[in-house]
Design an enzyme around this catalytic site. Structure first.
Site, PDB file in Angstrom:
ATOM      1  N   GLU A  20      49.593  52.823  28.213  1.00  0.00           N
ATOM      2  CA  GLU A  20      50.570  52.175  29.099  1.00  0.00           C
ATOM      3  C   GLU A  20      51.985  52.170  28.507  1.00  0.00           C
ATOM      4  O   GLU A  20      52.852  51.407  28.928  1.00  0.00           O
ATOM      5  CB  GLU A  20      50.099  50.745  29.424  1.00  0.00           C
ATOM      6  CG  GLU A  20      48.703  50.750  30.047  1.00  0.00           C
ATOM      7  CD  GLU A  20      48.271  49.388  30.574  1.00  0.00           C
ATOM      8  OE1 GLU A  20      48.941  48.880  31.482  1.00  0.00           O
ATOM      9  OE2 GLU A  20      47.274  48.857  30.080  1.00  0.00           O
ATOM     10  N   LYS A 122      37.617  41.897  29.859  1.00  0.00           N
ATOM     11  CA  LYS A 122      37.157  41.540  31.208  1.00  0.00           C
ATOM     12  C   LYS A 122      35.938  40.623  31.181  1.00  0.00           C
ATOM     13  O   LYS A 122      35.744  39.793  32.062  1.00  0.00           O
ATOM     14  CB  LYS A 122      36.838  42.809  31.994  1.00  0.00           C
ATOM     15  CG  LYS A 122      38.060  43.686  32.251  1.00  0.00           C
ATOM     16  CD  LYS A 122      37.706  44.953  33.011  1.00  0.00           C
ATOM     17  CE  LYS A 122      38.944  45.712  33.472  1.00  0.00           C
ATOM     18  NZ  LYS A 122      39.593  46.474  32.414  1.00  0.00           N
ATOM     19  N   VAL A 165      31.823  50.231  37.351  1.00  0.00           N
ATOM     20  CA  VAL A 165      31.454  50.188  35.935  1.00  0.00           C
ATOM     21  C   VAL A 165      32.773  50.132  35.174  1.00  0.00           C
ATOM     22  O   VAL A 165      33.642  50.981  35.366  1.00  0.00           O
ATOM     23  CB  VAL A 165      30.657  51.445  35.540  1.00  0.00           C
ATOM     24  CG1 VAL A 165      30.423  51.482  34.034  1.00  0.00           C
ATOM     25  CG2 VAL A 165      29.328  51.473  36.295  1.00  0.00           C
ATOM     26  N   SER A 172      44.739  48.061  32.678  1.00  0.00           N
ATOM     27  CA  SER A 172      44.812  48.440  34.072  1.00  0.00           C
ATOM     28  C   SER A 172      43.954  49.602  34.542  1.00  0.00           C
ATOM     29  O   SER A 172      44.378  50.727  34.420  1.00  0.00           O
ATOM     30  CB  SER A 172      46.246  48.865  34.305  1.00  0.00           C
ATOM     31  OG  SER A 172      46.829  47.961  35.125  1.00  0.00           O
ATOM     32  N   LEU A 205      33.042  45.195  46.414  1.00  0.00           N
ATOM     33  CA  LEU A 205      33.198  44.411  47.642  1.00  0.00           C
ATOM     34  C   LEU A 205      34.292  45.019  48.508  1.00  0.00           C
ATOM     35  O   LEU A 205      35.234  45.625  47.994  1.00  0.00           O
ATOM     36  CB  LEU A 205      33.608  42.977  47.276  1.00  0.00           C
ATOM     37  CG  LEU A 205      32.651  42.200  46.380  1.00  0.00           C
ATOM     38  CD1 LEU A 205      33.385  41.047  45.713  1.00  0.00           C
ATOM     39  CD2 LEU A 205      31.462  41.685  47.168  1.00  0.00           C
ATOM     40  N   LYS A 206      34.173  44.845  49.801  1.00  0.00           N
ATOM     41  CA  LYS A 206      35.286  45.212  50.693  1.00  0.00           C
ATOM     42  C   LYS A 206      36.238  44.020  50.683  1.00  0.00           C
ATOM     43  O   LYS A 206      35.868  42.926  51.117  1.00  0.00           O
ATOM     44  CB  LYS A 206      34.776  45.477  52.107  1.00  0.00           C
ATOM     45  CG  LYS A 206      34.426  46.948  52.335  1.00  0.00           C
ATOM     46  CD  LYS A 206      34.021  47.207  53.776  1.00  0.00           C
ATOM     47  CE  LYS A 206      35.199  47.166  54.748  1.00  0.00           C
ATOM     48  NZ  LYS A 206      36.055  48.370  54.687  1.00  0.00           N
ATOM     49  N   GLU A 209      43.253  42.578  48.390  1.00  0.00           N
ATOM     50  CA  GLU A 209      43.672  42.258  47.018  1.00  0.00           C
ATOM     51  C   GLU A 209      44.911  41.378  47.073  1.00  0.00           C
ATOM     52  O   GLU A 209      45.965  41.816  47.524  1.00  0.00           O
ATOM     53  CB  GLU A 209      43.985  43.539  46.236  1.00  0.00           C
ATOM     54  CG  GLU A 209      42.771  44.385  45.966  1.00  0.00           C
ATOM     55  CD  GLU A 209      43.074  45.506  44.969  1.00  0.00           C
ATOM     56  OE1 GLU A 209      43.798  45.256  43.981  1.00  0.00           O
ATOM     57  OE2 GLU A 209      42.597  46.626  45.193  1.00  0.00           O
ATOM     58  N   ASP A 286      45.087  37.724  39.839  1.00  0.00           N
ATOM     59  CA  ASP A 286      44.674  38.543  40.966  1.00  0.00           C
ATOM     60  C   ASP A 286      43.372  38.034  41.576  1.00  0.00           C
ATOM     61  O   ASP A 286      42.430  37.700  40.844  1.00  0.00           O
ATOM     62  CB  ASP A 286      44.487  39.997  40.507  1.00  0.00           C
ATOM     63  CG  ASP A 286      45.767  40.603  39.937  1.00  0.00           C
ATOM     64  OD1 ASP A 286      46.811  39.938  40.015  1.00  0.00           O
ATOM     65  OD2 ASP A 286      45.719  41.734  39.421  1.00  0.00           O
ATOM     66  N   GLU A 299      41.169  38.977  38.146  1.00  0.00           N
ATOM     67  CA  GLU A 299      41.607  39.095  36.754  1.00  0.00           C
ATOM     68  C   GLU A 299      42.906  38.358  36.504  1.00  0.00           C
ATOM     69  O   GLU A 299      43.645  38.030  37.422  1.00  0.00           O
ATOM     70  CB  GLU A 299      41.715  40.553  36.301  1.00  0.00           C
ATOM     71  CG  GLU A 299      42.715  41.394  37.038  1.00  0.00           C
ATOM     72  CD  GLU A 299      42.861  42.797  36.425  1.00  0.00           C
ATOM     73  OE1 GLU A 299      42.361  43.045  35.314  1.00  0.00           O
ATOM     74  OE2 GLU A 299      43.503  43.637  37.065  1.00  0.00           O
ATOM     75  N   ASN A 301      46.370  38.731  34.346  1.00  0.00           N
ATOM     76  CA  ASN A 301      47.231  39.629  33.569  1.00  0.00           C
ATOM     77  C   ASN A 301      48.225  38.790  32.791  1.00  0.00           C
ATOM     78  O   ASN A 301      49.104  38.163  33.383  1.00  0.00           O
ATOM     79  CB  ASN A 301      47.989  40.565  34.504  1.00  0.00           C
ATOM     80  CG  ASN A 301      47.049  41.534  35.194  1.00  0.00           C
ATOM     81  OD1 ASN A 301      46.678  42.548  34.629  1.00  0.00           O
ATOM     82  ND2 ASN A 301      46.643  41.195  36.408  1.00  0.00           N
ATOM     83  N   SER A 310      57.504  46.107  40.801  1.00  0.00           N
ATOM     84  CA  SER A 310      56.343  45.281  40.448  1.00  0.00           C
ATOM     85  C   SER A 310      56.296  43.968  41.206  1.00  0.00           C
ATOM     86  O   SER A 310      57.321  43.412  41.583  1.00  0.00           O
ATOM     87  CB  SER A 310      56.345  44.977  38.948  1.00  0.00           C
ATOM     88  OG  SER A 310      56.288  46.173  38.214  1.00  0.00           O
TER      89      SER A 310
END
Length: 335
Positions: A20, A122, A165, A172, A205-206, A209, A286, A299, A301, A310
């Site tokens: 990153e 995570k 997975v 990210s 999942l559908k 965000e 998020d 998550e 950040n 951003s």
């Protein structure tokens, strides 16, 4: 370089040499532009390479030592009062750089080393969120790439149909695979275990965000209304998609059509996470809103992107706050 002793000497460290690196330079550009208007702040910018060395704009080596001075190769030195670790991923967002700064006794922008470490992993994040009573996406946790452990992943795939997975301690969307059959699952697990000693298998999942900016403004914790990231249909929001200049992902600074109950839940969950994980100064939190109306915290950040496109700076500004005022207040309070 002359130093007015009333000025606060701020060291901006960006780069890091990891995956990153480039985004972190863009975040640093944004911070540098915002702080340019603060008369009492003198900013020095250095870029960290993959060996952890600090280089100035001329490519010359700089070194931060325990006397809180930044040395140049010629032996001259300048004081440092405050550090902005503008690094996404390792070693800034992982807490490693923060640990070094704590050893040097230097105040810095952002979350502490412990909170950074917890949120970058995570799995640890999910364990903490569960302990704090905050709903998060259903998952299985694998600690070795052995038949016994990977059987858990196969069960999850059968039960959920499609899974993500994820390598546990990559930033990210790096080391993140969407899988719908057993053959692909095996490949994804091998890839993820190469990147990380722990692997997360998460229910796919559908969702919509949603994300909030949570930050300290003039001593108060502020949590914005949620914004929304709409990935184009059919694409998984990959790392490239997230940061490409031509990214097709659309963002809405304020998400539409959420009920008061949903807004209230998101606000309370974000607040509980910020306080419970002992975050400081800033974070972007998020959420997933499923088609069935379930909300999960996805998550945290601890150092979100701050390029001109951003969400974090956009949501802060949309909330009626000025970024320069926000950051300079934190700097002055710390120094």
């Amino acid at each position: 370089m002359t130093h007015n002793h009333n000025n606060i000497q701020v060291l901006l460290i960006c780069g890091g040499g990891g995956s990153e690196h480039d985004v972190s330079l863009r975040t640093a550009d944004f911070i540098q532009r915002e702080l340019a208007g603060a008369p009492d702040i003198q900013l020095t910018r250095v870029t960290m390479n993959e060996n952890g060395q600090l280089l100035d704009s001329d490519g010359m080596l700089r070194e931060l030592r325990s006397d809180k001075l930044l040395y140049s190769a010629s032996g001259s030195a300048q004081p440092v009062d405050y550090v902005i670790p503008s690094i996404h991923g390792y070693p800034g967002e992982t807490g490693d750089l923060q640990s070094q700064l704590e050893i040097l006794g230097l105040p810095y922008y952002g979350c502490g080393s412990e909170a950074s470490k917890i949120c970058f992993n995570k799995i640890t994040t999910k364990l903490w969120l569960t302990a704090l009573g905050v709903d998060n996406t259903p998952y299985q946790f694998l600690c070795t790439n052995t038949a016994e452990e990977t059987a858990k992943a196969k069960d999850a795939l059968q039960q959920w149909g499609t899974v993500f997975v994820k390598a546990s301690n990559q930033g990210s969307s790096v080391g993140c695979y969407k899988v719908s059959d057993e053959e692909a699952l095996e490949q994804a697990l091998n890839d993820a275990f190469r990147l990380s000693p722990y692997v997360l298998v998460e229910k796919c999942l559908k969702v919509r965000e949603l994300e909030v900016a949570a930050y300290t403004y003039e001593g108060e914790l502020v949590i914005t209304a949620p914004g929304e990231v709409c990935a184009p249909a059919d694409t998984f929001y990959s790392y490239e998609e997230k940061y490409a200049e031509g990214s097709r992902a659309l963002t809405h600074v304020v998400a539409e059509g959420l009920s008061d109950g949903q807004l209230g839940w998101i606000y309370e969950a974000a607040k509980r996470a910020f306080i419970g994980l002992q975050l400081e100064d800033l974070s972007r939190i998020d959420f997933f809103l499923t088609d069935d109306g379930e909300i999960y915290l996805n998550e945290v950040n601890t150092f979100p992107g701050m390029t001109s496109i951003s969400m974090f700076p956009k949501m802060l500004q949309n909330n009626g706050h000025d970024f320069c005022t926000y950051l300079t207040a934190l700097i002055r309070a710390a120094v």
